[in-house]
Design a protein around this motif. Structure first.
Motif, short mmCIF file in Angstrom:
data_model
loop_
_atom_site.label_atom_id
_atom_site.label_comp_id
_atom_site.label_asym_id
_atom_site.label_seq_id
_atom_site.Cartn_x
_atom_site.Cartn_y
_atom_site.Cartn_z
N UNK A 26 2.49 2.88 -15.73
CA UNK A 26 2.84 1.45 -15.57
C UNK A 26 3.14 1.15 -14.11
N UNK A 27 3.87 2.04 -13.46
CA UNK A 27 4.27 1.78 -12.07
C UNK A 27 3.07 1.80 -11.13
N UNK A 28 2.14 2.70 -11.39
CA UNK A 28 0.92 2.72 -10.56
C UNK A 28 0.12 1.43 -10.79
N UNK A 29 0.02 1.00 -12.05
CA UNK A 29 -0.69 -0.25 -12.36
C UNK A 29 -0.04 -1.44 -11.66
N UNK A 30 1.28 -1.50 -11.74
CA UNK A 30 2.00 -2.61 -11.09
C UNK A 30 1.75 -2.61 -9.59
N UNK A 31 1.85 -1.42 -8.99
CA UNK A 31 1.70 -1.33 -7.53
C UNK A 31 0.27 -1.69 -7.11
N UNK A 32 -0.69 -1.24 -7.89
CA UNK A 32 -2.09 -1.56 -7.57
C UNK A 32 -2.35 -3.05 -7.78
N UNK A 33 -1.72 -3.61 -8.82
CA UNK A 33 -1.87 -5.04 -9.10
C UNK A 33 -1.32 -5.90 -7.97
N UNK A 34 -0.23 -5.46 -7.38
CA UNK A 34 0.36 -6.18 -6.25
C UNK A 34 -0.64 -6.23 -5.09
N UNK A 35 -1.30 -5.10 -4.83
CA UNK A 35 -2.26 -5.04 -3.72
C UNK A 35 -3.44 -5.98 -4.00
N UNK A 36 -3.93 -5.95 -5.24
CA UNK A 36 -5.08 -6.81 -5.60
C UNK A 36 -4.74 -8.28 -5.40
N UNK A 37 -3.57 -8.66 -5.89
CA UNK A 37 -3.16 -10.07 -5.75
C UNK A 37 -2.99 -10.44 -4.29
N UNK B 256 9.91 14.32 -20.57
CA UNK B 256 9.04 13.85 -19.49
C UNK B 256 7.95 12.89 -19.97
N UNK B 257 7.66 12.89 -21.27
CA UNK B 257 6.62 11.99 -21.79
C UNK B 257 6.89 10.54 -21.37
N UNK B 258 8.17 10.15 -21.44
CA UNK B 258 8.53 8.76 -21.07
C UNK B 258 8.16 8.51 -19.60
N UNK B 259 8.39 9.50 -18.75
CA UNK B 259 8.11 9.33 -17.32
C UNK B 259 6.61 9.32 -17.04
N UNK B 260 5.86 10.09 -17.81
CA UNK B 260 4.40 10.10 -17.64
C UNK B 260 3.87 8.68 -17.91
N UNK B 261 4.37 8.07 -18.99
CA UNK B 261 3.94 6.70 -19.34
C UNK B 261 4.44 5.71 -18.28
N UNK B 262 5.68 5.86 -17.89
CA UNK B 262 6.29 4.98 -16.89
C UNK B 262 5.50 5.02 -15.57
N UNK C 240 0.84 -1.21 0.00
CA UNK C 240 0.00 0.00 0.00
C UNK C 240 0.87 1.26 0.00
N UNK C 241 1.93 1.23 0.79
CA UNK C 241 2.83 2.40 0.85
C UNK C 241 3.48 2.63 -0.52
N UNK C 242 3.79 1.55 -1.22
CA UNK C 242 4.40 1.67 -2.55
C UNK C 242 3.45 2.30 -3.55
N UNK C 243 2.20 1.90 -3.48
CA UNK C 243 1.20 2.47 -4.40
C UNK C 243 1.01 3.96 -4.12
N UNK C 244 0.89 4.30 -2.85
CA UNK C 244 0.74 5.72 -2.49
C UNK C 244 1.97 6.53 -2.93
N UNK C 245 3.13 5.92 -2.78
CA UNK C 245 4.35 6.63 -3.17
C UNK C 245 4.38 6.88 -4.68
N UNK C 246 3.97 5.89 -5.46
CA UNK C 246 3.96 6.08 -6.91
C UNK C 246 2.96 7.15 -7.33
N UNK C 247 1.82 7.23 -6.64
CA UNK C 247 0.86 8.29 -6.95
C UNK C 247 1.47 9.67 -6.65
#
Ligand code: FEO
Length: 170
Positions: A129-140, A120-126, A88-95
């Motif tokens: 992905x990082x928020x999706x990964x972090x949220x996916x970890x919580x769901x699993x 910065x476009x690359x980082x916006x996309x990244x 959860x802390x990881x997801x909040x940090x990525x947000x």
């Protein structure tokens, strides 16, 4: 030369990315202590990616004639009561980091700094992905974390993550 405010924000972001690496190393150490080697590996790899992000911001500043100033990195201070807490802390940090990237983007947009916006476009996309990964970890974890056998399998899955260099090269 870059606009002063944009350069200042880009320089601050170096510190934020190094802090992210530090934070994820702390998560990795926590999971290692708990015997969850796969989770530890996942955050170990994440920390390497964050270090890459910091270096990309440094290189971008240097490629644009700006001086880099490295600041002290804060101590990670989170205390975890359960395996789900770092997730959860990881997801909040990525947000939070997404917000920082957007703030730099806005500053670049104000002064029509299209080069920085493109960088910065690359980082916006990244960040997406990082928020999706972090949220996916919580769901699993919410689905499987309470069953020891399922947790073992999830840990084995996370052990398979390998580091790869960022697709953005300056
Ligand atoms: Fe460098 Fe996880 O953002």
């Amino acid at each position: 030369m870059l606009d002063t405010k944009v350069a200042e924000l880009l320089n601050e972001q170096i510190n934020k990315e190094f802090y992210s690496a530090y934070l994820y190393l702390d998560f990795s150490n926590y999971f290692k202590d708990q015997g969850l080697e796969g989770f530890a590996n996942w955050y170990w790899v994440q920390a390497q990616e964050e270090r890459d992000h910091a270096v990309l911001f440094m290189q971008y500043l240097q490629n644009n004639g700006c001086k880099v100033t490295l600041e002290a990195i804060d101590k990670p201070d989170k205390v975890f009561a359960s395996f789900g807490d770092p997730l959860k802390a990881g997801y909040e940090h990525e947000q939070y980091v997404t917000g920082l990237i957007h703030t730099i983007y806005e500053a670049a947009n104000v002064v029509k700094d299209f080069r920085t916006m493109q960088f910065l476009d690359w980082f916006v996309k990244e960040q997406g992905e990082e928020e999706n990964n972090a949220e996916g970890m919580i769901k699993k974890f919410d689905l499987f974390g309470s069953d020891p056998r399922a947790l073992y399998m999830l840990d084995s899955e996370l052990a398979a993550r390998v580091y790869s260099a960022p697709s953005l090269v300056l």
